[in-house]
Design a protein around this motif. Structure first.
Motif, mmCIF file in Angstrom:
data_model
loop_
_atom_site.group_PDB
_atom_site.id
_atom_site.type_symbol
_atom_site.label_atom_id
_atom_site.label_comp_id
_atom_site.label_asym_id
_atom_site.label_seq_id
_atom_site.Cartn_x
_atom_site.Cartn_y
_atom_site.Cartn_z
ATOM 1 N N TRP A 173 -53.036 50.123 -12.803
ATOM 2 C CA TRP A 173 -52.367 49.948 -14.092
ATOM 3 C C TRP A 173 -52.201 48.476 -14.429
ATOM 4 O O TRP A 173 -51.697 47.697 -13.628
ATOM 5 C CB TRP A 173 -51.008 50.642 -14.068
ATOM 6 N N ASP A 174 -52.613 48.110 -15.644
ATOM 7 C CA ASP A 174 -52.522 46.738 -16.142
ATOM 8 C C ASP A 174 -51.320 46.661 -17.076
ATOM 9 O O ASP A 174 -51.338 47.220 -18.176
ATOM 10 C CB ASP A 174 -53.821 46.369 -16.876
ATOM 11 N N TYR A 175 -50.272 45.952 -16.638
ATOM 12 C CA TYR A 175 -49.022 45.910 -17.390
ATOM 13 C C TYR A 175 -49.140 45.137 -18.703
ATOM 14 O O TYR A 175 -48.391 45.405 -19.640
ATOM 15 C CB TYR A 175 -47.912 45.287 -16.533
ATOM 16 N N SER A 176 -50.067 44.184 -18.778
ATOM 17 C CA SER A 176 -50.204 43.381 -19.990
ATOM 18 C C SER A 176 -50.990 44.102 -21.072
ATOM 19 O O SER A 176 -50.689 43.981 -22.264
ATOM 20 C CB SER A 176 -50.901 42.049 -19.675
ATOM 21 N N ASN A 177 -52.005 44.858 -20.669
ATOM 22 C CA ASN A 177 -52.895 45.516 -21.627
ATOM 23 C C ASN A 177 -52.572 46.989 -21.852
ATOM 24 O O ASN A 177 -53.196 47.651 -22.678
ATOM 25 C CB ASN A 177 -54.342 45.371 -21.154
ATOM 26 N N TYR A 178 -51.615 47.520 -21.087
ATOM 27 C CA TYR A 178 -51.144 48.901 -21.225
ATOM 28 C C TYR A 178 -52.251 49.936 -21.031
ATOM 29 O O TYR A 178 -52.255 50.986 -21.691
ATOM 30 C CB TYR A 178 -50.462 49.116 -22.590
ATOM 31 N N VAL A 179 -53.183 49.657 -20.135
ATOM 32 C CA VAL A 179 -54.211 50.634 -19.764
ATOM 33 C C VAL A 179 -54.501 50.486 -18.273
ATOM 34 O O VAL A 179 -54.224 49.441 -17.675
ATOM 35 C CB VAL A 179 -55.533 50.453 -20.555
ATOM 36 N N SER A 180 -55.050 51.524 -17.677
ATOM 37 C CA SER A 180 -55.555 51.434 -16.310
ATOM 38 C C SER A 180 -56.985 50.919 -16.360
ATOM 39 O O SER A 180 -57.808 51.458 -17.113
ATOM 40 C CB SER A 180 -55.525 52.808 -15.628
ATOM 41 N N VAL A 181 -57.283 49.901 -15.560
ATOM 42 C CA VAL A 181 -58.650 49.376 -15.565
ATOM 43 C C VAL A 181 -59.569 50.237 -14.708
ATOM 44 O O VAL A 181 -60.787 50.132 -14.820
ATOM 45 C CB VAL A 181 -58.699 47.907 -15.110
ATOM 46 N N ASP A 206 -49.527 52.311 -29.530
ATOM 47 C CA ASP A 206 -48.980 53.606 -29.145
ATOM 48 C C ASP A 206 -47.779 53.905 -30.034
ATOM 49 O O ASP A 206 -47.462 53.151 -30.972
ATOM 50 C CB ASP A 206 -48.654 53.643 -27.650
ATOM 51 N N ARG A 207 -47.090 55.003 -29.768
ATOM 52 C CA ARG A 207 -46.007 55.432 -30.645
ATOM 53 C C ARG A 207 -44.758 54.563 -30.527
ATOM 54 O O ARG A 207 -43.824 54.702 -31.328
ATOM 55 C CB ARG A 207 -45.665 56.890 -30.343
ATOM 56 N N SER A 208 -44.755 53.673 -29.520
ATOM 57 C CA SER A 208 -43.634 52.729 -29.390
ATOM 58 C C SER A 208 -44.009 51.338 -29.866
ATOM 59 O O SER A 208 -43.220 50.397 -29.742
ATOM 60 C CB SER A 208 -43.176 52.665 -27.926
ATOM 61 N N GLY A 209 -45.229 51.190 -30.392
ATOM 62 C CA GLY A 209 -45.670 49.905 -30.909
ATOM 63 C C GLY A 209 -46.294 48.980 -29.889
ATOM 64 O O GLY A 209 -46.576 47.814 -30.194
ATOM 65 N N HIS A 210 -46.524 49.452 -28.651
ATOM 66 C CA HIS A 210 -47.195 48.631 -27.651
ATOM 67 C C HIS A 210 -48.659 48.425 -28.042
ATOM 68 O O HIS A 210 -49.327 49.358 -28.500
ATOM 69 C CB HIS A 210 -47.148 49.302 -26.273
ATOM 70 N N LYS A 211 -49.167 47.219 -27.820
ATOM 71 C CA LYS A 211 -50.570 46.923 -28.089
ATOM 72 C C LYS A 211 -51.414 47.314 -26.883
ATOM 73 O O LYS A 211 -51.246 46.755 -25.792
ATOM 74 C CB LYS A 211 -50.759 45.433 -28.401
ATOM 75 N N LEU A 212 -52.324 48.247 -27.091
ATOM 76 C CA LEU A 212 -53.217 48.730 -26.045
ATOM 77 C C LEU A 212 -54.594 48.128 -26.276
ATOM 78 O O LEU A 212 -55.231 48.369 -27.316
ATOM 79 C CB LEU A 212 -53.324 50.258 -26.081
ATOM 80 N N THR A 213 -55.061 47.314 -25.352
ATOM 81 C CA THR A 213 -56.355 46.668 -25.508
ATOM 82 C C THR A 213 -57.475 47.704 -25.524
ATOM 83 O O THR A 213 -57.524 48.603 -24.678
ATOM 84 C CB THR A 213 -56.601 45.668 -24.377
ATOM 85 N N VAL A 214 -58.386 47.576 -26.496
ATOM 86 C CA VAL A 214 -59.537 48.473 -26.598
ATOM 87 C C VAL A 214 -60.640 47.949 -25.677
ATOM 88 O O VAL A 214 -61.069 46.804 -25.814
ATOM 89 C CB VAL A 214 -60.058 48.555 -28.042
ATOM 90 N N PRO A 215 -61.103 48.756 -24.711
ATOM 91 C CA PRO A 215 -62.135 48.294 -23.773
ATOM 92 C C PRO A 215 -63.448 47.940 -24.461
ATOM 93 O O PRO A 215 -63.801 48.494 -25.510
ATOM 94 C CB PRO A 215 -62.315 49.497 -22.841
#
Length: 388
Positions: A164-172, A294-303
């Motif tokens: 899990w990548d805490y900065s990008n909000y996705v699992s690499v 996401d629904r909380s406004g977190h920015k999720l990096t697009v791979p």
């Protein structure tokens, strides 16, 4: 003994044995925690059984640094005490609890962290303990802003793990074993989109995906599974574990339902042709200009790319090295890829080449199983007809 009496005794023994097997059922052993602190301490262990049982301890790394009391008994018991000594080494170590009874066996593994607990992260592992030798797990890097989160089935056996990548909000990456038993029989998709229980109630560090992603700076993206829903059927509860936010990335819908879905199906096909397929599914974030919300406004990096690293093993096979074969795929995250086997074949490569292009070290534990020279051959070999 006359002939009639002899066959009567044999029949009686067969009946007794059959009755014993019928009554034996199963046994199970569980520890209150699967991880132990470096300091000396104790933890409770529970046994589920109806007849006599015994517990023995195995120490894969050597030594004898834990004891269990009582080590035998009758019926279910929840106050068995495992005592362990302080771990003065920097390395983590493992103890395996082996329960035997009623003609059955069950095992559970506990990891004691090394001195200072360097491997332990806030919610998972910062770096993987050396005792955790699952073949599907890639190597990890200390203090890189990512943690390995372990997900288990209800019987404490491994399900899937992610980085899990805490900065990008996705699992690499998401890593998992795959075979017919793990896939299971078809159940309807649970659609249980939700938070990952590994984080508890700490919702701010994970994706809020119920209801789908919001548009970011490049339109709408689908919630793309890394371990597919169809890789964990069997029960609704098992299937639901594939719907955690830690398993999702923002994925172009045409890519998600097209060539990527075709590759997922091929991977399940590979798993049916071997004993176990070890899978690493992941993504690259470097160079990304886009994000979803996401629904909380977190920015999720697009791979920018997606990959699969695959290690097949068949006991007794003469193919590869001691029955191990490997292959990798690296696909650009694009809606423009045609959904054909011919297109997929363009992105098939050796593990060495995949490692060179992704920067990840796949299957580092394979050398423990078959030796470094053979493991190097598995990773350097260009995938052959078995993968086509």
């Amino acid at each position: 003994m006359n002939r009639k009496l002899y066959f009567f005794v044999l029949l009686l023994l067969a009946l007794i044995t059959g009755c014993q097997k019928k009554e034996s059922g199963g046994v199970s052993i569980k520890a209150r925690s699967s991880s132990l602190s470096p300091e000396a301490g104790s933890t409770f262990v529970s046994v589920s059984a109806t007849l006599d049982w015994t517990i023995t301890l195995e120490f894969p790394g050597g030594g004898s640094w834990a004891t269990i009391e009582p080590a035998s008994g009758t019926g279910s018991k929840s106050d068995i005490l495992l005592k362990y000594e302080a771990n003065t080494s920097e390395e983590d170590r493992e103890v395996v609890l082996v329960l035997n009874g009623m003609g059955a066996e069950d095992r559970t593994s506990l990891i004691q962290y090394g001195k200072g607990g360097g491997a332990k992260g806030k919610y998972g592992y910062d770096t993987l303990p050396s005792a955790l030798d699952w073949l599907e797990l890639p190597a990890t890097t200390a203090s890189d802003g990512r943690e390995v989160l372990i997900h288990r089935f209800s019987d404490n056996s491994r399900n899937w793990s992610c980085y899990w990548d805490y900065s990008n909000y996705v699992s690499v990456w998401v890593a998992y074993p795959l075979n017919k038993s793990l896939i299971g029989s078809y159940v309807a998709r649970s659609e249980a989109w939700g938070y990952d229980p590994v984080f508890g109630s700490n919702y701010g560090v994970q994706q809020n995906i119920s209801g789908g992603y919001q548009e970011g700076n490049n339109g709408w993206y689908a919630r793309g599974h890394q371990i597919p829903s169809a890789d964990r059927w069997g029960t609704t509860a098992r299937n639901a574990t594939t719907y955690y936010g830690t398993n999702m990335t923002p994925q172009n819908n045409t890519f998600n339902g097209g060539i990527w879905a075709t590759l997922e199906g091929k991977v399940r096909g590979f798993s049916s042709s071997c004993d176990t397929l070890y899978v690493v599914t992941g993504c690259l974030l470097e160079g990304s200009k886009y994000y979803a919300l996401d629904r909380s406004g977190h920015k999720l990096t697009v791979p920018t790319y997606y990959f699969k690293a695959l290690l097949a093993h068949t006991v007794g096979s003469t193919q590869g090295q001691e029955g191990y074969l490997a292959a990798g795929y690296l696909l650009p995250h694009s809606a423009g890829l045609s959904n054909t086997d011919q297109e997929l074949s363009k992105y098939l490569m050796s593990i060495d080449k995949l490692e060179e292009q992704t920067g990840f070290d796949f299957f580092p534990n394979l050398s423990r199983k078959i030796g470094k020279d053979k493991a190097d051959l598995v990773e350097s070999t260009t995938p052959g007809n078995w993968w086509k």
